[in-house]
Design an enzyme around this catalytic site. Structure first.
Site, mmCIF file in Angstrom:
data_model
loop_
_atom_site.group_PDB
_atom_site.id
_atom_site.type_symbol
_atom_site.label_atom_id
_atom_site.label_comp_id
_atom_site.label_asym_id
_atom_site.label_seq_id
_atom_site.Cartn_x
_atom_site.Cartn_y
_atom_site.Cartn_z
ATOM 1 N N PRO A 4 0.830 -1.217 0.000
ATOM 2 C CA PRO A 4 0.000 0.000 0.000
ATOM 3 C C PRO A 4 0.859 1.260 0.000
ATOM 4 O O PRO A 4 1.871 1.325 0.685
ATOM 5 C CB PRO A 4 -0.769 -0.106 1.316
ATOM 6 C CG PRO A 4 -0.568 -1.495 1.810
ATOM 7 C CD PRO A 4 0.705 -1.982 1.222
ATOM 8 N N GLU A 5 0.456 2.226 -0.806
ATOM 9 C CA GLU A 5 1.124 3.523 -0.807
ATOM 10 C C GLU A 5 0.116 4.557 -0.281
ATOM 11 O O GLU A 5 -0.953 4.192 0.193
ATOM 12 C CB GLU A 5 1.628 3.855 -2.218
ATOM 13 C CG GLU A 5 2.690 2.851 -2.684
ATOM 14 C CD GLU A 5 3.289 3.179 -4.047
ATOM 15 O OE1 GLU A 5 3.333 4.352 -4.425
ATOM 16 O OE2 GLU A 5 3.706 2.227 -4.733
#
Ligand SMILES: [Zn+2]
Length: 293
Positions: free
Chosen positions: A2-3
Site C-alpha cells: 500500500p502507498e
C-alpha cells in the site's frame, strides 16, 4: 504494497466507524508484527475514545482521549476489515464466513458503536505502536518524513529545493521519503509518466543553478498530485461500492498507465511508444522511452 492513496482510503473507511467510539475490547492474537506490540497495548487502548483518525505519509494516526496516539502501518500485506453490527447472530456468521482468514487476524478492535475492526496481515510486516501525543514530533518513525505531497506547502519550489544538487535519478529521489512522503514504486512510475519525465533523469535537472524550479518541476508536482488524487478518488468509489455490512479496507482496483504494463502501448495521446521495464536500485521501473525525456 500500500502507498499513500491506499492508506488514505483505509483512513476514510475507518474514520466513520472509529471516530467518537470507545475501544470496548481489544484482542491481540499475535503480538509479533514487524516489531512486538507493547505488553500494555490492549490496556492502554481499552476504554479510550477515538477523537480522530488521521494520516501522515503511510501511517494512520488514531488519536485517543487519553492523549495517546495509536500509530498503524499496513506494511506489505496488511488490511483492515470492518464489520458493523453487534448482534451475536451476526458475529457468528461473520466468524464462520471468515474462518479461513481469521488465522491472520492479529488484532481485533471491538468498538463501543458495535463496529468490529480487524487487522489482518499474512506477512506481518505491518506495525502498531502507541505514542504520547506530546512525543509525536520526536517520534523516530515520523521525524524524518518529507512533506505531504497533497499538502498546500508541497509545490514546485519545495521539490526543486529538495532535488538541488542531487545526482541520483528522479526515480530514486521521489522514492526517498525525506524528499516527499508516502510515494512508492507504483506512484513514482505513474507520476513520472504523467509529467513526461524519464525515471533515469538526474534529479537536480528539475532545478536551475539557484535552486529555482523549472518547468519540469512544475509538471512533476502536478503529476504527483494528480495521480494521488485520482487513486484516492478510485479508492473512495470502491468504498462506496461495498453494499455488504462488512468491508475490506486494503484490496483495491487500479488503473495504472505504465506500472506493470511492459510491452503495452503508451497511453499518452499521440505517442507511439511501448511501455518498457527496467530495474533501478533493485526495483522495477515502468516508463515510455518515447514521451518521457
Ligand atoms: Zn509515450
Amino acid at each position: 504494497m500500500p502507498e499513500l492513496p491506499e492508506v488514505e482510503t483505509v483512513r476514510r473507511g475507518l474514520a466513520p466507524v472509529m471516530e467518537g467510539a470507545r475501544f470496548a475490547k481489544v484482542e491481540v492474537h499475535r503480538g509479533d508484527l514487524r516489531w512486538p506490540l507493547p505488553k500494555d497495548f490492549a490496556r492502554r487502548l481499552r476504554g479510550q475514545t477515538v477523537t480522530s483518525v488521521g494520516r501522515r505519509a503511510k501511517y494512520l494516526l488514531t488519536e485517543l482521549s487519553s492523549g495517546d496516539v495509536l500509530l498503524m502501518h499496513l506494511g506489505m500485506s496488511g488490511s483492515f476489515h470492518v464489520f458493523r453490527g453487534a448482534s451475536n447472530k451476526a458475529l457468528a456468521r461473520y466468524h464462520h464466513q471468515r474462518a479461513r482468514r481469521a488465522a491472520h487476524d492479529h488484532v481485533v478492535f471491538h468498538m463501543s458503536s458495535g463496529a468490529i475492526v480487524t487487522f489482518n496481515d499474512p506477512r506481518r510486516f505491518g506495525s502498531m505502536k502507541i505514542v504520547a501525543r506530546r512525543a509525536l514530533d520526536a517520534e523516530p518513525l515520523l521525524r524524518k518524513l518529507g512533506p505531504e505531497p497533497l499538502g498546500n506547502a508541497f509545490d514546485a519550489a519545495m521539490l526543486a529545493r529538495a532535488c538541488t544538487g542531487k545526482k541520483t535519478s528522479l526515480k530514486a529521489a521521489l522514492s526517498d521519503q525525506r524528499v516527499v512522503a508516502g510515494l512508492g514504486n507504483i506512484y513514482v512510475c505513474e507520476a513520472l509518466h504523467r509529467a513526461r519525465l524519464s525515471p533515469m533523469r538526474v534529479a537536480s535537472t528539475i532545478a536551475g543553478r539557484s535552486g529555482a524550479p523549472n518547468a519540469r518541476a512544475e509538471r512533476l508536482v502536478e503529476g504527483i498530485k494528480a495521480v494521488l488524487n485520482d487513486a484516492i478518488k478510485a479508492g473512495g468509489s470502491s468504498l462506496r461500492d461495498h453494499k455488504r455490512p462488512d468491508g475490506d479496507l486494503g484490496e483495491f482496483q487500479h488503473h495504472f498507465r505504465v506500472y506493470d504494463r511492459a510491452g503495452e502501448k503508451c497511453p499518452t495521446p499521440g505517442c507511439r511508444g511501448v511501455v518498457k521495464r527496467v530495474v533501478q536500485n533493485g526495483r522495477s521501473t515502468f516508463y515510455c522511452p518515447i514521451c518521457q525525456k
